[in-house]
Design a protein around this motif. Structure first.
Motif, mmCIF file in Angstrom:
data_model
loop_
_atom_site.group_PDB
_atom_site.id
_atom_site.type_symbol
_atom_site.label_atom_id
_atom_site.label_comp_id
_atom_site.label_asym_id
_atom_site.label_seq_id
_atom_site.Cartn_x
_atom_site.Cartn_y
_atom_site.Cartn_z
ATOM 1 N N GLN A 1 21.432 -44.452 -49.431
ATOM 2 C CA GLN A 1 20.963 -44.198 -48.070
ATOM 3 C C GLN A 1 19.600 -44.853 -47.826
ATOM 4 O O GLN A 1 19.404 -45.554 -46.834
ATOM 5 C CB GLN A 1 20.871 -42.696 -47.824
ATOM 6 N N LYS B 1 18.646 -32.279 -50.855
ATOM 7 C CA LYS B 1 19.045 -30.978 -50.288
ATOM 8 C C LYS B 1 20.151 -31.142 -49.245
ATOM 9 O O LYS B 1 21.139 -30.414 -49.240
ATOM 10 C CB LYS B 1 17.818 -30.298 -49.665
ATOM 11 N N ARG B 2 19.996 -32.134 -48.350
ATOM 12 C CA ARG B 2 21.010 -32.375 -47.317
ATOM 13 C C ARG B 2 22.360 -32.732 -47.935
ATOM 14 O O ARG B 2 23.393 -32.214 -47.527
ATOM 15 C CB ARG B 2 20.565 -33.495 -46.376
ATOM 16 N N PHE B 3 22.364 -33.636 -48.920
ATOM 17 C CA PHE B 3 23.618 -34.026 -49.561
ATOM 18 C C PHE B 3 24.274 -32.836 -50.263
ATOM 19 O O PHE B 3 25.490 -32.670 -50.194
ATOM 20 C CB PHE B 3 23.395 -35.169 -50.565
ATOM 21 N N GLU B 4 23.476 -32.023 -50.927
ATOM 22 C CA GLU B 4 24.037 -30.860 -51.626
ATOM 23 C C GLU B 4 24.614 -29.845 -50.649
ATOM 24 O O GLU B 4 25.622 -29.198 -50.944
ATOM 25 C CB GLU B 4 22.972 -30.205 -52.503
ATOM 26 N N GLU B 5 23.991 -29.694 -49.482
ATOM 27 C CA GLU B 5 24.486 -28.754 -48.484
ATOM 28 C C GLU B 5 25.757 -29.254 -47.803
ATOM 29 O O GLU B 5 26.642 -28.471 -47.475
ATOM 30 C CB GLU B 5 23.411 -28.489 -47.424
ATOM 31 N N ARG B 6 25.845 -30.550 -47.577
ATOM 32 C CA ARG B 6 26.973 -31.111 -46.826
ATOM 33 C C ARG B 6 28.207 -31.387 -47.679
ATOM 34 O O ARG B 6 29.317 -31.365 -47.180
ATOM 35 C CB ARG B 6 26.554 -32.408 -46.146
ATOM 36 N N TYR B 7 27.990 -31.716 -48.939
ATOM 37 C CA TYR B 7 29.109 -32.126 -49.787
ATOM 38 C C TYR B 7 29.155 -31.270 -51.046
ATOM 39 O O TYR B 7 28.137 -30.829 -51.543
ATOM 40 C CB TYR B 7 28.968 -33.609 -50.171
ATOM 41 N N CYS C 1 21.540 -40.712 -52.366
ATOM 42 C CA CYS C 1 20.224 -40.803 -51.724
ATOM 43 C C CYS C 1 19.672 -42.217 -51.849
ATOM 44 O O CYS C 1 19.120 -42.768 -50.894
ATOM 45 C CB CYS C 1 19.249 -39.814 -52.353
#
Length: 96
Positions: free
Chosen positions: A61, A40-46, A58
């Motif tokens: 990371q 979710k974080r990766f999709e929101e940021r990039y 992910c």
């Protein structure tokens, strides 16, 4: 008594059936939650449209964090030490 458990987990909107030991269920479910949160974080940021790319990032990371813990790197262990110190202080205060 059967010590295995069949569960289904949802990772990045795909369902995976697993057979795990009963005593691993909580850890597996927490790992799934951590993966989905990272996705979710990766999709929101990039601006990444391919789930495979997101999952690869992910994985990178988590692997980096794991290797840092394994090597005892200061940047990874310091937050854990701080949390443990805080817990120790709370225990000391409660026991006094």
């Amino acid at each position: 008594m059967d010590q295995t458990l069949k569960i289904k987990v949802n990772i990045a909107q795909r369902v995976y059936p697993l057979t795990i030991r009963r005593d691993e269920e909580e850890r597996v479910r927490k790992a799934v939650a951590a993966i989905n949160e990272a996705v979710k974080r990766f999709e929101e940021r990039y601006a990444v449209s391919d789930k495979q790319d997101v999952l690869a990032m992910c994985t990178l990371q988590f692997a980096t964090q794991y290797l840092g813990l394994k090597r005892g790197e200061e940047g990874v262990i310091a937050p854990l030490e701080e949390a443990l110190k805080g817990l120790e202080e709370q225990l000391d205060a409660a026991l006094k």
